[in-house]
Design an enzyme around this catalytic site. Structure first.
Site, mmCIF file in Angstrom:
data_model
loop_
_atom_site.group_PDB
_atom_site.id
_atom_site.type_symbol
_atom_site.label_atom_id
_atom_site.label_comp_id
_atom_site.label_asym_id
_atom_site.label_seq_id
_atom_site.Cartn_x
_atom_site.Cartn_y
_atom_site.Cartn_z
ATOM 1 N N ASP A 64 -9.956 -3.314 -5.397
ATOM 2 C CA ASP A 64 -9.296 -2.500 -4.375
ATOM 3 C C ASP A 64 -9.845 -1.077 -4.404
ATOM 4 O O ASP A 64 -9.695 -0.369 -5.398
ATOM 5 C CB ASP A 64 -7.786 -2.489 -4.640
ATOM 6 C CG ASP A 64 -6.992 -1.860 -3.500
ATOM 7 O OD1 ASP A 64 -7.569 -1.083 -2.722
ATOM 8 O OD2 ASP A 64 -5.790 -2.158 -3.405
ATOM 9 N N HIS A 114 -8.190 -4.504 -1.222
ATOM 10 C CA HIS A 114 -6.933 -3.903 -0.779
ATOM 11 C C HIS A 114 -6.159 -4.803 0.173
ATOM 12 O O HIS A 114 -4.929 -4.808 0.167
ATOM 13 C CB HIS A 114 -7.219 -2.567 -0.096
ATOM 14 C CG HIS A 114 -5.995 -1.765 0.208
ATOM 15 N ND1 HIS A 114 -5.200 -1.233 -0.785
ATOM 16 C CD2 HIS A 114 -5.408 -1.403 1.393
ATOM 17 C CE1 HIS A 114 -4.191 -0.571 -0.234
ATOM 18 N NE2 HIS A 114 -4.298 -0.671 1.080
ATOM 19 N N SER A 167 0.844 -1.183 0.000
ATOM 20 C CA SER A 167 0.000 0.000 0.000
ATOM 21 C C SER A 167 0.889 1.246 0.000
ATOM 22 O O SER A 167 1.663 1.443 -0.929
ATOM 23 C CB SER A 167 -0.957 -0.035 1.190
ATOM 24 O OG SER A 167 -1.938 0.969 1.078
#
Length: 476
Positions: free
Chosen positions: A401, A440, A316
Site C-alpha cells: 500500500d 491500497h 483509508s
C-alpha cells in the site's frame, strides 16, 4: 479545473487554430467551461461564490473580466450562488443548458430552457426523481442537437439505471437497467433522515433494509424492534458518500441488518464550502468524528438499533473516522471494521520523505505549525488510544500500500491490545489481517477482491450474531 487554466481551440480550423487561455491559472480559482453558440458557460467559485455559480462570457473575450452571472431576459440571475446549493459543471445543448450539482444533501440536475442562441434563460427547473434517497449523474452527451439528455439514476434500492430525459417534454424514458441476478427490489426499502449533531448541524443519514427482516410500519420513524445495524462513513477530501445501489451491502441486509451511511462533514454532501472547506478539514476536522458518533447515538436513541448490535466501518481516511469513533464512544459499537486505516496521523504527516505527505498537508494541516500539530494530535487515533474497553476490531492492510503503509494498522493493533482494559475472557478481540500481495485498493484480481470483502463482512455478521444456522463451521 482547480488552480489550473482552461484553454480553447477551434477544431474546425485544425492545426491553424490558435490555442487560447480562458483564464490564467490563479491560486484558489476553480472553473470549468462549456460552449454554446459563441458563448462560454462557466461554473466557478470566482467572486466569493464558495459553492460555485454559473457565469457567461463571449467566446472572443473569455477572461474573468468578461464573466457575468447567467440570467433571464429581465436580468435576474439564474442558479445564483446559494449556501444550500453547489454547482459543479454545465453541459450545453442547442436550446438548453444542463447543470449538475448538489442541493438538499443530494446530487441534482437542473435543466435550463434558453431563450435563443444568446445566454438568456427562458425557464428552468430541477429534475425530479422517484425516491427520497438517491444519486444521479449526467452521462456522456456528445450531440448538441439531441432532444434528450442522457442521465443515470440509482438509489440504495434501485441498481444504476440509464435514462433519457426529454428536454422539452420533461418525460423520462428508461434506456437500460443494470442487471443484478436474484435481486428483487420490492423486498427492500430505504429512508433518509437528518440527525442533529452536538453543534446543531443537521447530518444526513441514509438507511437501507429488507422489509421482511426489519419491520417498519408505514409512517413510523423507526422499526418496531431494534435491529442489527452496520454504520458506514468516510468524511474526507470533500468526497460525498452517495446513496446509490451497492451489491456488497446485500449480504448484510439479506440477513436482517440495517445498512446505514452517515453523510458526515468532511464530504461535500451539503455544500463543498460549509460541509468540507469550512466545516470538515484543517482546524474543524473533529466535526467529522463528532458527527459520526452523534449519528450512532441517535440511531440507538431512536430505536433503530442498540449499542450491542451495531458495527461501524470506514476505509483509508474512513479508518481515521473509525479509529476516532472507537476512542470516543467504544460503548456504542459491538464491532469496528477498519480497512487500510489511516490511523498514525502524526508520525506520517511529520515524515516528509513519504511521497504523499506534503500534499496531504492541504487536507489535515502542516504539523510544523504548532497550532496544526496540537490539533492533529488531538484526533490522531494512534495517539488517543485510551485505557478503556474497546469493541471487536478488525484492521486490514496491504503490504504494498503506497498510501497507508502497512505498519500503520500493525502499530495501531498493537497499541490497542496493549492499552485496552477488556477482561481476558471478553470475546471482543482486536485482529489484524495483512494481505502480502495487495495495495491500497485491495487485490487487483476481481475474484480475490470479492473474497477479501466476503471475509470482512463474514466477520461483521459473526460479531452481530447473524451467522445463519447450518452455515459451515470454520475450516469446513
Amino acid at each position: 479545473l482547480s488552480d489550473r487554466k482552461g484553454t480553447l481551440a477551434d477544431l474546425e480550423k485544425g492545426a491553424k487554430s490558435l490555442v487560447r487561455t480562458v483564464q490564467p491559472r490563479e491560486t484558489g480559482l476553480r472553473y470549468s467551461v462549456s460552449h454554446r453558440s459563441g458563448w462560454l458557460y462557466i461554473t466557478t467559485n470566482e467572486g466569493g461564490a464558495k459553492n460555485q455559480r454559473v457565469v457567461v462570457a463571449p467566446l472572443d473575450s473569455p477572461g474573468k473580466a468578461s464573466w457575468r452571472p447567467l440570467a433571464d431576459a429581465a436580468g435576474k440571475p439564474v442558479l445564483p450562488h446559494d449556501a444550500g446549493r453547489t454547482v459543479s459543471f454545465a453541459t450545453c445543448f442547442k436550446d438548453h443548458l444542463v447543470v449538475k450539482g448538489r442541493e438538499e444533501g443530494l446530487s441534482q440536475v437542473w435543466v435550463l430552457d434558453m431563450a435563443g442562441p444568446g445566454p438568456a434563460v427562458k425557464a428552468w427547473h430541477r429534475v425530479s426523481w422517484p425516491e427520497e434517497a438517491y444519486d444521479c449523474s449526467v452521462g456522456p452527451n456528445q450531440e448538441m442537437d439531441a432532444p434528450a439528455v442522457r442521465l443515470s439514476f440509482s438509489s440504495p434500492v434501485t441498481p444504476w439505471r440509464a435514462v433519457d430525459y426529454n428536454l422539452a417534454t420533461r418525460k423520462m424514458a428508461t434506456v437500460k437497467d443494470t442487471p443484478v441476478p436474484n435481486y428483487d427490489p420490492r423486498l427492500y426499502a430505504t429512508a433518509r433522515r437528518e440527525v442533529a449533531a452536538r453543534d446543531g448541524a443537521k447530518v444526513p443519514v441514509t438507511l437501507f433494509w429488507r422489509k421482511d427482516k426489519v419491520n417498519l410500519a408505514k409512517g413510523a420513524s423507526s422499526p418496531s424492534a431494534p435491529a442489527p445495524l452496520h454504520l458506514y462513513g468516510y468524511g474526507s477530501y470533500g468526497m460525498s458518500m452517495e446513496p446509490s445501489f451497492s451489491m456488497s451491502a446485500l449480504p448484510l441486509v439479506d440477513r436482517g441488518c440495517v445498512f446505514a451511511v452517515a453523510h458526515v462533514r468532511g464530504g461535500s454532501e451539503k455544500g463543498r464550502w460549509q460541509w468540507y472547506e469550512e466545516g470538515g478539514k484543517y482546524l474543524t476536522k473533529r466535526n467529522t468524528f463528532n458527527d459520526f458518533v452523534d449519528v450512532a447515538q441517535a440511531l440507538v436513541s431512536e430505536g433503530w438499533t442498540t449499542a450491542g448490535r451495531m458495527s461501524c466501518e470506514g476505509r483509508s481516511a474512513g479508518g481515521l473516522l473509525v479509529g476516532n469513533a472507537v476512542n470516543m464512544a467504544p460503548h456504542l459499537f459491538r464491532a469496528a471494521l477498519a480497512g487500510v486505516p489511516f490511523v498514525d496521523l502524526i508520525v506520517t504527516m511529520c515524515d516528509s520523505s513519504i511521497p504523499l505527505t506534503t500534499g496531504e498537508w492541504e487536507e489535515w494541516g502542516n504539523p510544523n505549525s504548532p497550532k496544526y500539530y496540537e490539533y492533529m494530535l488531538s484526533y490522531s487515533p494512534m495517539d488517543q488510544v485510551r485505557a478503556q474497553e474497546y469493541p471487536s476490531i478488525l484492521a486490514t492492510g496491504g503490504l504494498h500500500d503506497p498510501r497507508v503503509a502497512y505498519w500503520e494498522p500493525a502499530k495501531w493493533v498493537q497499541r490497542l491490545r496493549e492499552r485496552r482494559t477488556n477482561a481476558p475472557s471478553d470475546p471482543r478481540k482486536v485482529l489484524l489481517k495483512m494481505d502480502l500481495s495487495a495495495g491500497h485498493f485491495s487485490a487487483s484480481d476481481r475474484y480475490k477482491h470479492l473474497k477479501l470483502l466476503a471475509f470482512d463482512y463474514a466477520w461483521v455478521l459473526d460479531q452481530l450474531g447473524l451467522v445463519e444456522e447450518g452455515a459451515p463451521a470454520k475450516g469446513k
